[in-house]
Design a protein around this motif. Sequence first.
Motif, PDB file in Angstrom:
ATOM      1  N   ALA A   1       0.801  -1.130   0.097  1.00  0.00           N
ATOM      2  CA  ALA A   1      -0.028   0.181   0.015  1.00  0.00           C
ATOM      3  C   ALA A   1       0.908   1.291  -0.133  1.00  0.00           C
TER       4      ALA A   1
ATOM      5  N   ALA B   1      -0.649   9.963  -3.775  1.00  0.00           N
ATOM      6  CA  ALA B   1      -0.182  11.426  -3.139  1.00  0.00           C
ATOM      7  C   ALA B   1       0.691  12.190  -4.033  1.00  0.00           C
TER       8      ALA B   1
ATOM      9  N   LEU C   1       5.632   8.065   4.737  1.00  0.00           N
ATOM     10  CA  LEU C   1       5.099   8.624   3.172  1.00  0.00           C
ATOM     11  C   LEU C   1       5.323  10.070   2.897  1.00  0.00           C
TER      12      LEU C   1
ATOM     13  N   ALA D   1      -0.045   4.514  -2.048  1.00  0.00           N
ATOM     14  CA  ALA D   1      -0.061   5.640  -1.493  1.00  0.00           C
ATOM     15  C   ALA D   1       0.768   6.905  -1.975  1.00  0.00           C
ATOM     16  N   ARG D   2       2.077   6.451  -2.302  1.00  0.00           N
ATOM     17  CA  ARG D   2       3.230   7.401  -2.688  1.00  0.00           C
ATOM     18  C   ARG D   2       2.543   7.856  -4.270  1.00  0.00           C
TER      19      ARG D   2
ATOM     20  N   SER E   1      -0.215  13.957   1.904  1.00  0.00           N
ATOM     21  CA  SER E   1       0.265  12.568   2.516  1.00  0.00           C
ATOM     22  C   SER E   1      -0.542  12.264   3.663  1.00  0.00           C
TER      23      SER E   1
ATOM     24  N   LEU F   1      -5.317   5.018   3.043  1.00  0.00           N
ATOM     25  CA  LEU F   1      -4.527   3.828   2.639  1.00  0.00           C
ATOM     26  C   LEU F   1      -3.509   2.962   3.610  1.00  0.00           C
ATOM     27  N   LEU F   2      -3.004   3.774   4.478  1.00  0.00           N
ATOM     28  CA  LEU F   2      -2.157   3.081   5.437  1.00  0.00           C
ATOM     29  C   LEU F   2      -2.630   2.950   6.649  1.00  0.00           C
TER      30      LEU F   2
ATOM     31  N   ILE G   1      -4.104  10.867   2.283  1.00  0.00           N
ATOM     32  CA  ILE G   1      -3.940   9.607   1.505  1.00  0.00           C
ATOM     33  C   ILE G   1      -3.440   8.585   2.268  1.00  0.00           C
ATOM     34  N   GLY G   2      -2.388   8.786   2.883  1.00  0.00           N
ATOM     35  CA  GLY G   2      -1.863   7.940   4.048  1.00  0.00           C
ATOM     36  C   GLY G   2      -2.917   7.429   4.927  1.00  0.00           C
TER      37      GLY G   2
ATOM     38  N   ILE H   1       2.480   7.266   8.137  1.00  0.00           N
ATOM     39  CA  ILE H   1       2.015   8.356   7.254  1.00  0.00           C
ATOM     40  C   ILE H   1       3.334   9.239   7.316  1.00  0.00           C
TER      41      ILE H   1
END
Length: 346
Positions: free
Chosen positions: A169, A177, A297, A173-174, A338, A345-346, A341-342, A294
Amino acid sequence: MEKTDEWMGVVEGATVAPAAAPAVRRTPPRSFGAALAITASATALLLLAGTQWLNQPAVQAWRTVCLAITVQALPFLLLGTVLSGAINAFVPADLFTRALPKRPALAVPVAGVAGVVLPGCECASVPVAHSLIRRGVTPAAAFAFLLSAPAVNPVVLTATAVAFPDHPAMVVARLAASLVTAATMGWLWLWLGKEKWLRPVLRHRHTGHQRGRSRWNEFRLGFQHDFLHAGGFLVLGAMAAATFNITVPRSVLDTFTGSPWLSVPFLAALAVVLAVCSEADAFVAASLTGFPPIARLAFLVVGPMVDLKLIALQAGTFGRAFAWRFSTATTGVAVVASVVIGGALL
């Protein structure tokens, strides 16, 4: 003065053949001269290892970090300036304007996604974005490409997957973002950007190849100018990053690992000053095991878009008025992207 008046009287009213277009001379700005002088001084400092005080452990460590950053980024800077010179000399002037959507608001995300085609780091994207603007591409789209290319190309995403084998993930995510940040900054430039912040040479369209001139000679001159110009600012950024690496103690880093609110802005700031190449930053982020995902990220998203050497390159290429505004805004947008979205997803 009399001779000039006499000559003007002779040619007045006569049919004069149009003069050949003068050769375009690339005059380095004063800031480039200063950067070149400092670069030469730094190179001499790095080579004078026989001097006693230069053999002190701290100075040796500074020299090693500075050389490592410079050597790591130099091949990609070379790639970028080669592409820049080739675009200027060989690519038709209207190719990019025809390939991108006519509406600037649509051209921005398309240019951001197109960053996947440049397998290089942030050092390569600056001269390429410079050439795109000179060829008529709207600056907003060129800046979106500049930000996305170092973070969404296959080499970087593959390195991220290898560095985080148990967290796929993180790759998604990277990618997300980085694209969101690049597109947002492009749209912000359309909304708030002003041409006066750019160097005057960038405000005029460049038509590329001139008739009657050798394309290979134009390529050589363009590559030579861009590489020497950007190389000086690259070394300046590497020197600043090396200074931070050596002077900040490890204990300072440890104080931020326990706070999720402080860890995100801290790792974002750390990405700026460490100036790690985007092909290698995933392995640095993976080693920061004490920080939450996060925060790591944010390190991966901010680093390829804003770091000391990149700020120096942007200042030398686009102007200082642009660089500090664009870098500050990009950092804020990247951190927000970051976190959002982090968090999802994270």
